[in-house]
Design an enzyme around this catalytic site. Sequence first.
Site, PDB file in Angstrom:
ATOM      1  N   GLU A   1       0.601  -1.177  -0.248  1.00 38.85           N
ATOM      2  CA  GLU A   1      -0.042  -0.008   0.126  1.00 38.85           C
ATOM      3  C   GLU A   1       0.700   1.024   0.069  1.00 38.85           C
ATOM      4  O   GLU A   1       0.550   2.035  -0.822  1.00 38.85           O
ATOM      5  CB  GLU A   1      -1.102   0.083   1.164  1.00 38.85           C
ATOM      6  CG  GLU A   1      -1.862   1.294   1.404  1.00 38.85           C
ATOM      7  CD  GLU A   1      -2.826   1.341   2.484  1.00 38.85           C
ATOM      8  OE1 GLU A   1      -2.648   0.565   3.349  1.00 38.85           O
ATOM      9  OE2 GLU A   1      -3.791   2.204   2.294  1.00 38.85           O
TER      10      GLU A   1
ATOM     11  N   ASP B   1      -0.632  -4.830   3.186  1.00 42.53           N
ATOM     12  CA  ASP B   1      -1.411  -3.748   3.853  1.00 42.53           C
ATOM     13  C   ASP B   1      -0.641  -3.791   5.243  1.00 42.53           C
ATOM     14  O   ASP B   1      -1.027  -4.671   6.037  1.00 42.53           O
ATOM     15  CB  ASP B   1      -2.881  -3.733   3.867  1.00 42.53           C
ATOM     16  CG  ASP B   1      -3.268  -2.398   4.324  1.00 42.53           C
ATOM     17  OD1 ASP B   1      -2.501  -1.706   5.097  1.00 42.53           O
ATOM     18  OD2 ASP B   1      -4.683  -2.106   4.080  1.00 42.53           O
TER      19      ASP B   1
ATOM     20  N   ILE C   1      -0.641  -1.467   7.708  1.00 45.89           N
ATOM     21  CA  ILE C   1      -1.659  -1.519   8.851  1.00 45.89           C
ATOM     22  C   ILE C   1      -3.074  -1.182   8.007  1.00 45.89           C
ATOM     23  O   ILE C   1      -3.131  -0.338   7.310  1.00 45.89           O
ATOM     24  CB  ILE C   1      -1.255  -0.316   9.792  1.00 45.89           C
ATOM     25  CG1 ILE C   1       0.178  -0.397  10.183  1.00 45.89           C
ATOM     26  CG2 ILE C   1      -2.381   0.058  10.633  1.00 45.89           C
ATOM     27  CD1 ILE C   1       0.405   0.598  11.457  1.00 45.89           C
ATOM     28  N   ASP C   2      -3.910  -2.172   8.174  1.00 44.64           N
ATOM     29  CA  ASP C   2      -5.247  -1.819   7.529  1.00 44.64           C
ATOM     30  C   ASP C   2      -6.102  -1.639   8.912  1.00 44.64           C
ATOM     31  O   ASP C   2      -6.065  -2.184   9.856  1.00 44.64           O
ATOM     32  CB  ASP C   2      -5.718  -3.187   6.920  1.00 44.64           C
ATOM     33  CG  ASP C   2      -7.142  -3.049   6.368  1.00 44.64           C
ATOM     34  OD1 ASP C   2      -7.046  -2.208   5.398  1.00 44.64           O
ATOM     35  OD2 ASP C   2      -8.323  -3.733   6.678  1.00 44.64           O
TER      36      ASP C   2
ATOM     37  N   THR D   1      -6.030   2.058   9.445  1.00 43.42           N
ATOM     38  CA  THR D   1      -4.781   3.208   9.642  1.00 43.42           C
ATOM     39  C   THR D   1      -5.596   4.202  10.755  1.00 43.42           C
ATOM     40  O   THR D   1      -5.008   4.654  11.743  1.00 43.42           O
ATOM     41  CB  THR D   1      -3.903   3.760   8.698  1.00 43.42           C
ATOM     42  OG1 THR D   1      -3.604   2.688   7.845  1.00 43.42           O
ATOM     43  CG2 THR D   1      -3.066   4.671   9.151  1.00 43.42           C
TER      44      THR D   1
ATOM     45  N   ASP E   1      -6.400  -4.523   0.550  1.00 37.28           N
ATOM     46  CA  ASP E   1      -7.412  -4.704   1.688  1.00 37.28           C
ATOM     47  C   ASP E   1      -8.003  -6.071   1.724  1.00 37.28           C
ATOM     48  O   ASP E   1      -8.543  -6.689   2.679  1.00 37.28           O
ATOM     49  CB  ASP E   1      -8.376  -3.727   1.354  1.00 37.28           C
ATOM     50  CG  ASP E   1      -8.062  -2.272   1.644  1.00 37.28           C
ATOM     51  OD1 ASP E   1      -7.281  -1.968   2.445  1.00 37.28           O
ATOM     52  OD2 ASP E   1      -8.298  -1.354   0.708  1.00 37.28           O
TER      53      ASP E   1
END
Length: 243
Positions: free
Chosen positions: A71, A91, A93-94, A96, A220
């Site tokens: 990402e 990702d 940190i999905d 955020t 995601d």
Amino acid sequence: MSEIDAKKCFDVALDLVKQAGKVVREAIKKKKNIETKSSAVDLVTESDKAVEKMLISGLSEAFPDHKFIGEESVSAGQKCVLTDEPTWIIDPIDGTMNFVHSFPYTCISVGLWVKKAALVGIVYNPVLEQMFTAIKGQGAFLNGEKISVSGETELGKALVFSEMGTSLDPEKVNTVLTNITNLMPKVHGCRAMGSSALHSAYVAMGAADVSYTFGVHCWDTAAGSLLVKEAGGIVIDTEVSVG
Ligand code: IPD
């Protein structure tokens, strides 16, 4: 393309994701350095960048021929291209926005795709210690225990996850709200947790029955889609079937 050792890929990724989890678990308690991306509510922190760097460097050391879609690398200008080559879709940190607010529903999402299909999927919430894992054909697991989707088939009895998205464009906001307005009277309940990857993981464990979202990116869904399928669910793209 040489034969892929799915178990080896999984083991290496799992170890790195656990290490990355320590970074997220510590950082979520502290003050964050926040930048915005596509909109004022599309955020990135130094931890997103650090975790992505950590994962890509560890994975490329173990698998020098593999490709990456991350990402934050894409946000920084790298092309987002999925070929038949083994590709790690990350990702860091999905959720955020949740991370920024120290809201504990946030996760690291790592998927390995080969020939444009998911082979390995890991979604880890290090704050709540929930490690969701899957290897194609071997089922889905939460902290090592096999999980499965709820099996609910009636919309009226379904708990449905949706997402607010990260666009403030009035037309898109209106679409999101209209979808919820139409859906609410037809379902058991609507929820928005703030992380698409966790939505998929929770559907995989049978804690909700449906998750739908528009405008998400491949990072995601790359791991979460495999979790859902391996847990006995289905994943549908409004244009193409995923995986
Ligand atoms: C976001 C989350 C959110 C979804 C957004 C994504 P990020 O990811 O998955 O649930 O609605 O579209 O961008 O930015 O927190 O990695």
